[in-house]
Design a protein around this motif. Structure first.
Motif, PDB file in Angstrom:
ATOM      1  N   TRP A 211       0.806  -1.217   0.059  1.00  0.00           N
ATOM      2  CA  TRP A 211       0.008  -0.042   0.059  1.00  0.00           C
ATOM      3  C   TRP A 211       0.863   1.445   0.058  1.00  0.00           C
ATOM      4  O   TRP A 211       0.766   2.036  -0.925  1.00  0.00           O
ATOM      5  CB  TRP A 211      -0.915  -0.049   1.147  1.00  0.00           C
ATOM      6  CG  TRP A 211      -1.873   0.982   1.146  1.00  0.00           C
ATOM      7  CD1 TRP A 211      -3.250   0.835   0.617  1.00  0.00           C
ATOM      8  CD2 TRP A 211      -1.869   2.350   1.517  1.00  0.00           C
ATOM      9  NE1 TRP A 211      -3.935   2.026   0.501  1.00  0.00           N
ATOM     10  CE2 TRP A 211      -3.111   3.048   1.329  1.00  0.00           C
ATOM     11  CE3 TRP A 211      -1.008   2.948   2.502  1.00  0.00           C
ATOM     12  CZ2 TRP A 211      -3.458   4.298   1.682  1.00  0.00           C
ATOM     13  CZ3 TRP A 211      -1.264   4.606   2.957  1.00  0.00           C
ATOM     14  CH2 TRP A 211      -2.704   5.016   2.477  1.00  0.00           C
ATOM     15  N   TRP A 212       1.900   1.252   1.146  1.00  0.00           N
ATOM     16  CA  TRP A 212       2.832   2.450   0.848  1.00  0.00           C
ATOM     17  C   TRP A 212       3.697   2.637  -0.172  1.00  0.00           C
ATOM     18  O   TRP A 212       3.864   3.787  -0.649  1.00  0.00           O
ATOM     19  CB  TRP A 212       3.503   2.737   2.395  1.00  0.00           C
ATOM     20  CG  TRP A 212       2.837   2.917   3.340  1.00  0.00           C
ATOM     21  CD1 TRP A 212       2.283   2.147   4.400  1.00  0.00           C
ATOM     22  CD2 TRP A 212       2.400   4.431   3.872  1.00  0.00           C
ATOM     23  NE1 TRP A 212       1.503   3.022   5.358  1.00  0.00           N
ATOM     24  CE2 TRP A 212       1.480   4.374   4.886  1.00  0.00           C
ATOM     25  CE3 TRP A 212       2.728   5.514   3.244  1.00  0.00           C
ATOM     26  CZ2 TRP A 212       1.293   5.381   5.213  1.00  0.00           C
ATOM     27  CZ3 TRP A 212       2.362   6.678   3.676  1.00  0.00           C
ATOM     28  CH2 TRP A 212       1.737   6.816   4.880  1.00  0.00           C
ATOM     29  N   ALA A 213       4.142   1.462  -0.827  1.00  0.00           N
ATOM     30  CA  ALA A 213       4.795   1.609  -2.060  1.00  0.00           C
ATOM     31  C   ALA A 213       3.949   2.237  -3.005  1.00  0.00           C
ATOM     32  O   ALA A 213       4.637   3.096  -3.965  1.00  0.00           O
ATOM     33  CB  ALA A 213       5.362   0.140  -2.279  1.00  0.00           C
ATOM     34  N   GLU A 214       2.821   1.710  -3.212  1.00  0.00           N
ATOM     35  CA  GLU A 214       2.100   2.517  -4.228  1.00  0.00           C
ATOM     36  C   GLU A 214       1.770   3.938  -4.100  1.00  0.00           C
ATOM     37  O   GLU A 214       1.844   4.752  -4.779  1.00  0.00           O
ATOM     38  CB  GLU A 214       0.641   1.867  -4.263  1.00  0.00           C
ATOM     39  CG  GLU A 214      -0.233   2.155  -5.474  1.00  0.00           C
ATOM     40  CD  GLU A 214      -1.588   1.297  -5.722  1.00  0.00           C
ATOM     41  OE1 GLU A 214      -2.259   1.901  -6.184  1.00  0.00           O
ATOM     42  OE2 GLU A 214      -1.578   0.450  -5.158  1.00  0.00           O
ATOM     43  N   VAL A 215       1.469   4.183  -2.744  1.00  0.00           N
ATOM     44  CA  VAL A 215       1.255   5.638  -2.284  1.00  0.00           C
ATOM     45  C   VAL A 215       2.529   6.543  -2.740  1.00  0.00           C
ATOM     46  O   VAL A 215       2.286   7.600  -3.297  1.00  0.00           O
ATOM     47  CB  VAL A 215       0.890   5.785  -0.937  1.00  0.00           C
ATOM     48  CG1 VAL A 215       0.934   7.339  -0.457  1.00  0.00           C
ATOM     49  CG2 VAL A 215      -0.272   5.232  -0.534  1.00  0.00           C
ATOM     50  N   LEU A 216       3.708   6.002  -2.644  1.00  0.00           N
ATOM     51  CA  LEU A 216       4.604   6.833  -2.719  1.00  0.00           C
ATOM     52  C   LEU A 216       5.627   6.625  -3.974  1.00  0.00           C
ATOM     53  O   LEU A 216       6.351   7.454  -3.996  1.00  0.00           O
ATOM     54  CB  LEU A 216       5.914   6.536  -1.534  1.00  0.00           C
ATOM     55  CG  LEU A 216       5.166   6.806  -0.060  1.00  0.00           C
ATOM     56  CD1 LEU A 216       6.131   6.328   0.899  1.00  0.00           C
ATOM     57  CD2 LEU A 216       4.913   8.407   0.015  1.00  0.00           C
ATOM     58  N   GLY A 217       5.006   5.662  -4.784  1.00  0.00           N
ATOM     59  CA  GLY A 217       5.713   5.455  -5.963  1.00  0.00           C
ATOM     60  C   GLY A 217       7.309   4.820  -5.658  1.00  0.00           C
ATOM     61  O   GLY A 217       8.041   4.980  -6.430  1.00  0.00           O
ATOM     62  N   TRP A 218       7.225   3.875  -4.597  1.00  0.00           N
ATOM     63  CA  TRP A 218       8.484   3.204  -4.155  1.00  0.00           C
ATOM     64  C   TRP A 218       8.573   1.803  -4.447  1.00  0.00           C
ATOM     65  O   TRP A 218       7.568   1.406  -5.216  1.00  0.00           O
ATOM     66  CB  TRP A 218       8.616   3.489  -2.501  1.00  0.00           C
ATOM     67  CG  TRP A 218       8.961   4.837  -2.022  1.00  0.00           C
ATOM     68  CD1 TRP A 218       8.907   5.992  -2.722  1.00  0.00           C
ATOM     69  CD2 TRP A 218       9.374   5.233  -0.652  1.00  0.00           C
ATOM     70  NE1 TRP A 218       9.423   6.979  -2.040  1.00  0.00           N
ATOM     71  CE2 TRP A 218       9.701   6.261  -0.503  1.00  0.00           C
ATOM     72  CE3 TRP A 218       9.628   4.287   0.524  1.00  0.00           C
ATOM     73  CZ2 TRP A 218      10.068   7.262   0.416  1.00  0.00           C
ATOM     74  CZ3 TRP A 218      10.089   4.874   1.514  1.00  0.00           C
ATOM     75  CH2 TRP A 218      10.135   6.364   1.882  1.00  0.00           C
ATOM     76  N   VAL A 219       9.734   0.991  -4.254  1.00  0.00           N
ATOM     77  CA  VAL A 219       9.666  -0.135  -4.445  1.00  0.00           C
ATOM     78  C   VAL A 219      10.015  -1.229  -3.348  1.00  0.00           C
ATOM     79  O   VAL A 219      10.663  -0.535  -2.329  1.00  0.00           O
ATOM     80  CB  VAL A 219      10.655  -0.322  -5.798  1.00  0.00           C
ATOM     81  CG1 VAL A 219      10.179   0.313  -6.964  1.00  0.00           C
ATOM     82  CG2 VAL A 219      12.253   0.091  -5.267  1.00  0.00           C
ATOM     83  N   SER A 220       9.769  -2.561  -3.643  1.00  0.00           N
ATOM     84  CA  SER A 220       9.862  -3.405  -2.442  1.00  0.00           C
ATOM     85  C   SER A 220      11.373  -3.812  -2.728  1.00  0.00           C
ATOM     86  O   SER A 220      11.676  -4.326  -3.988  1.00  0.00           O
ATOM     87  CB  SER A 220       9.100  -4.505  -2.354  1.00  0.00           C
ATOM     88  OG  SER A 220       9.365  -5.416  -1.550  1.00  0.00           O
ATOM     89  N   VAL A 221      12.043  -3.896  -1.557  1.00  0.00           N
ATOM     90  CA  VAL A 221      13.419  -4.432  -1.787  1.00  0.00           C
ATOM     91  C   VAL A 221      13.717  -5.812  -0.904  1.00  0.00           C
ATOM     92  O   VAL A 221      14.911  -6.469  -0.955  1.00  0.00           O
ATOM     93  CB  VAL A 221      14.354  -3.397  -1.437  1.00  0.00           C
ATOM     94  CG1 VAL A 221      14.337  -2.259  -2.570  1.00  0.00           C
ATOM     95  CG2 VAL A 221      14.248  -2.932  -0.033  1.00  0.00           C
ATOM     96  N   TYR A 222      12.835  -6.063  -0.012  1.00  0.00           N
ATOM     97  CA  TYR A 222      12.881  -7.062   0.950  1.00  0.00           C
ATOM     98  C   TYR A 222      11.745  -7.487   1.307  1.00  0.00           C
ATOM     99  O   TYR A 222      10.745  -6.674   1.660  1.00  0.00           O
ATOM    100  CB  TYR A 222      13.938  -6.640   2.136  1.00  0.00           C
ATOM    101  CG  TYR A 222      14.351  -8.053   2.748  1.00  0.00           C
ATOM    102  CD1 TYR A 222      15.280  -8.807   2.449  1.00  0.00           C
ATOM    103  CD2 TYR A 222      13.615  -8.112   4.310  1.00  0.00           C
ATOM    104  CE1 TYR A 222      15.659  -9.619   3.332  1.00  0.00           C
ATOM    105  CE2 TYR A 222      14.079  -9.147   5.174  1.00  0.00           C
ATOM    106  CZ  TYR A 222      14.960  -9.786   4.558  1.00  0.00           C
ATOM    107  OH  TYR A 222      15.356 -11.108   5.338  1.00  0.00           O
ATOM    108  N   ASP A 223      11.086  -8.958   1.256  1.00  0.00           N
ATOM    109  CA  ASP A 223       9.903  -9.475   1.668  1.00  0.00           C
ATOM    110  C   ASP A 223      10.192 -10.765   2.222  1.00  0.00           C
ATOM    111  O   ASP A 223      10.303 -11.518   1.573  1.00  0.00           O
ATOM    112  CB  ASP A 223       8.971  -9.362   0.459  1.00  0.00           C
ATOM    113  CG  ASP A 223       7.675  -9.501   0.953  1.00  0.00           C
ATOM    114  OD1 ASP A 223       7.266  -9.635   2.010  1.00  0.00           O
ATOM    115  OD2 ASP A 223       6.787  -9.002  -0.099  1.00  0.00           O
TER     116      ASP A 223
END
Length: 139
Positions: free
Chosen positions: A21-33
């Motif tokens: 959700w926050w990645a979509e809000v900010l236009g960021w990317v996931s680097v670890y999951d």
């Protein structure tokens, strides 16, 4: 000597969903999951990370911060003691950004602000964590 603000850690019932959700809000990317942690960073930080270690302290200090979401068993029950302020650029339509966030699952929150006297809007993410959308700015 200086320390670098590296990440903000957010307790979450569903860390992976919160990170998405926050990645979509900010236009960021996931680097670890993993089941124990989900990390998102600005796209620029990912590019810098993939470029390798920072050569100097100055380069290290310029690299952006990330958000880390970790699992907790309990729901959020009280107002945050720390929150994120988001600001649109003056070229953006602030009200449209707020509507976008509401459409993504954010909700309006009353923390005692008088909407007619403040220049920010208080919202909460899908797990109830408050954040503000400030007035548009260019600095």
């Amino acid at each position: 000597m200086a320390l670098k603000w590296y990440t903000v850690v957010v307790d979450s019932k569903a860390p992976q969903a919160q990170a998405r959700w926050w990645a979509e809000v900010l236009g960021w990317v996931s680097v670890y999951d993993t089941p124990d942690e989900a990390v998102i960073v600005p796209k620029q930080a990912l590019d810098e990370h993939e470029a390798g270690p920072a050569a100097t302290l100055e380069d290290w200090m310029r690299r952006g911060q990330g958000l880390v979401f970790v699992p907790v068993p309990e729901d959020k029950t009280v107002k945050n003691r720390l929150h994120i302020d988001l600001a649109p650029h003056t070229s953006q339509d602030r009200d449209a950004e707020i509507q976008r966030l509401l459409g993504m699952g954010a909700s309006r929150v009353d923390v005692g602000q008088d909407e007619s006297e403040v220049t920010w809007t208080v919202l909460a993410d899908p797990e109830g964590n408050e954040f503000c959308v400030l007035s548009s700015r260019d600095r």
